[in-house]
Design a protein around this motif. Structure first.
Motif, PDB file in Angstrom:
ATOM      1  N   ALA A   7       0.839  -1.195   0.000  1.00  0.00           N
ATOM      2  CA  ALA A   7       0.000   0.000   0.000  1.00  0.00           C
ATOM      3  C   ALA A   7       0.876   1.246   0.000  1.00  0.00           C
ATOM      4  CB  ALA A   7      -0.898  -0.002   1.229  1.00  0.00           C
ATOM      5  N   PRO A   8       0.427   2.307  -0.649  1.00  0.00           N
ATOM      6  CA  PRO A   8       1.216   3.533  -0.653  1.00  0.00           C
ATOM      7  C   PRO A   8       1.331   4.110   0.752  1.00  0.00           C
ATOM      8  CG  PRO A   8      -0.947   3.897  -1.624  1.00  0.00           C
ATOM      9  CD  PRO A   8      -0.821   2.428  -1.356  1.00  0.00           C
ATOM     10  N   VAL A   9       2.460   4.709   1.026  1.00  0.00           N
ATOM     11  CA  VAL A   9       2.707   5.334   2.318  1.00  0.00           C
ATOM     12  C   VAL A   9       2.464   6.831   2.169  1.00  0.00           C
ATOM     13  CG1 VAL A   9       4.451   5.803   4.074  1.00  0.00           C
ATOM     14  CG2 VAL A   9       4.376   3.572   2.944  1.00  0.00           C
ATOM     15  N   LEU A  10       1.733   7.395   3.096  1.00  0.00           N
ATOM     16  CA  LEU A  10       1.424   8.815   3.074  1.00  0.00           C
ATOM     17  C   LEU A  10       2.583   9.587   3.679  1.00  0.00           C
ATOM     18  CD1 LEU A  10      -0.687  11.083   2.636  1.00  0.00           C
ATOM     19  CD2 LEU A  10      -1.519  10.592   4.930  1.00  0.00           C
ATOM     20  N   ASP A  11       3.205  10.445   2.888  1.00  0.00           N
ATOM     21  CA  ASP A  11       4.274  11.305   3.383  1.00  0.00           C
ATOM     22  C   ASP A  11       3.616  12.558   3.956  1.00  0.00           C
ATOM     23  OD1 ASP A  11       6.337  13.149   3.806  1.00  0.00           O
ATOM     24  OD2 ASP A  11       7.480  12.402   2.098  1.00  0.00           O
ATOM     25  N   LEU A  12       3.631  12.680   5.279  1.00  0.00           N
ATOM     26  CA  LEU A  12       2.884  13.735   5.963  1.00  0.00           C
ATOM     27  C   LEU A  12       3.364  15.144   5.641  1.00  0.00           C
ATOM     28  CD1 LEU A  12       2.534  11.951   9.398  1.00  0.00           C
ATOM     29  CD2 LEU A  12       0.759  12.267   7.662  1.00  0.00           C
ATOM     30  N   ALA A  31      -7.871  -0.975  11.144  1.00  0.00           N
ATOM     31  CA  ALA A  31      -7.589  -0.539  12.519  1.00  0.00           C
ATOM     32  C   ALA A  31      -6.101  -0.696  12.823  1.00  0.00           C
ATOM     33  CB  ALA A  31      -8.412  -1.371  13.493  1.00  0.00           C
ATOM     34  N   GLY A  32      -5.575   0.273  13.559  1.00  0.00           N
ATOM     35  CA  GLY A  32      -4.198   0.190  14.013  1.00  0.00           C
ATOM     36  C   GLY A  32      -3.144   0.531  12.984  1.00  0.00           C
ATOM     37  N   THR A  33      -3.537   1.204  11.907  1.00  0.00           N
ATOM     38  CA  THR A  33      -2.576   1.505  10.846  1.00  0.00           C
ATOM     39  C   THR A  33      -2.062   2.943  10.870  1.00  0.00           C
ATOM     40  OG1 THR A  33      -4.391   2.004   9.340  1.00  0.00           O
ATOM     41  CG2 THR A  33      -3.497  -0.238   9.287  1.00  0.00           C
ATOM     42  N   GLY A  34      -2.580   3.756  11.773  1.00  0.00           N
ATOM     43  CA  GLY A  34      -2.084   5.122  11.890  1.00  0.00           C
ATOM     44  C   GLY A  34      -2.966   6.187  11.271  1.00  0.00           C
ATOM     45  N   LYS A  35      -4.230   5.895  11.039  1.00  0.00           N
ATOM     46  CA  LYS A  35      -5.130   6.893  10.454  1.00  0.00           C
ATOM     47  C   LYS A  35      -5.242   8.131  11.336  1.00  0.00           C
ATOM     48  CE  LYS A  35      -8.642   4.179  10.342  1.00  0.00           C
ATOM     49  NZ  LYS A  35      -8.054   2.968  10.878  1.00  0.00           N
ATOM     50  N   THR A  36      -5.484   7.914  12.612  1.00  0.00           N
ATOM     51  CA  THR A  36      -5.657   9.048  13.519  1.00  0.00           C
ATOM     52  C   THR A  36      -4.379   9.865  13.595  1.00  0.00           C
ATOM     53  OG1 THR A  36      -7.322   7.872  14.799  1.00  0.00           O
ATOM     54  CG2 THR A  36      -6.258   9.731  15.871  1.00  0.00           C
ATOM     55  N   TYR A  37      -3.241   9.212  13.685  1.00  0.00           N
ATOM     56  CA  TYR A  37      -1.962   9.924  13.704  1.00  0.00           C
ATOM     57  C   TYR A  37      -1.807  10.758  12.429  1.00  0.00           C
ATOM     58  CZ  TYR A  37       2.967  10.958  13.811  1.00  0.00           C
ATOM     59  OH  TYR A  37       4.162  11.630  13.798  1.00  0.00           O
TER      60      TYR A  37
END
Length: 127
Positions: A7-12, A31-37
């Motif tokens: 899956a592509p990684v989101l560069d913040l 769940a637990g993949t870092g959406k909220t972060y």
């Protein structure tokens, strides 16, 4: 089921956000993949980088009232961490607040003012 691809990684810090137009960014993941972060970091970045991105002009959507309250608290924590880093740099290059602070260094006082204003008015945010 997975097709074996990564899956592509989101560069913040590199994801294009901001400007004077509507930003439409959807984050979907298990769940637990870092959406909220990711959402809290992008919220902080949008506020720090963009004069027009005041909390009353940002919409963050989630599924339940409890999730919204939790997200609001996490956004508040992220903004506070970014402001703390702006006021007293700790220099942990691996942490998002430090990375964001470095990326806005050329307009640090404006970014700091925007983050302070966001923290002061977060209770009016559309979450």
């Amino acid at each position: 089921m997975t097709d074996g691809t990564t899956a592509p990684v989101l560069d913040l810090l590199a994801e294009p956000i901001g400007g004077n137009t509507v930003v439409d960014l959807a984050i979907e993941a298990s769940a637990g993949t870092g959406k909220t972060y990711s959402l809290t970091a992008l919220f902080a970045r949008l506020v720090a980088e963009n004069e027009a991105a005041t909390v009353d002009r940002i919409l963050v959507a989630t599924y339940t009232r409890n999730a919204a309250a939790s997200l609001r608290a996490r956004i508040r924590e992220q903004l506070a961490e970014v402001l703390s880093e702006m006021l007293e740099p700790k220099g942990d290059q691996s942490q998002f607040p430090c990375q964001l602070t470095r990326s806005v260094a050329t307009f640090a006082s404006d970014a700091q003012r925007r983050v302070e204003a966001a923290l002061a008015s977060l209770d009016t945010a559309n979450i």
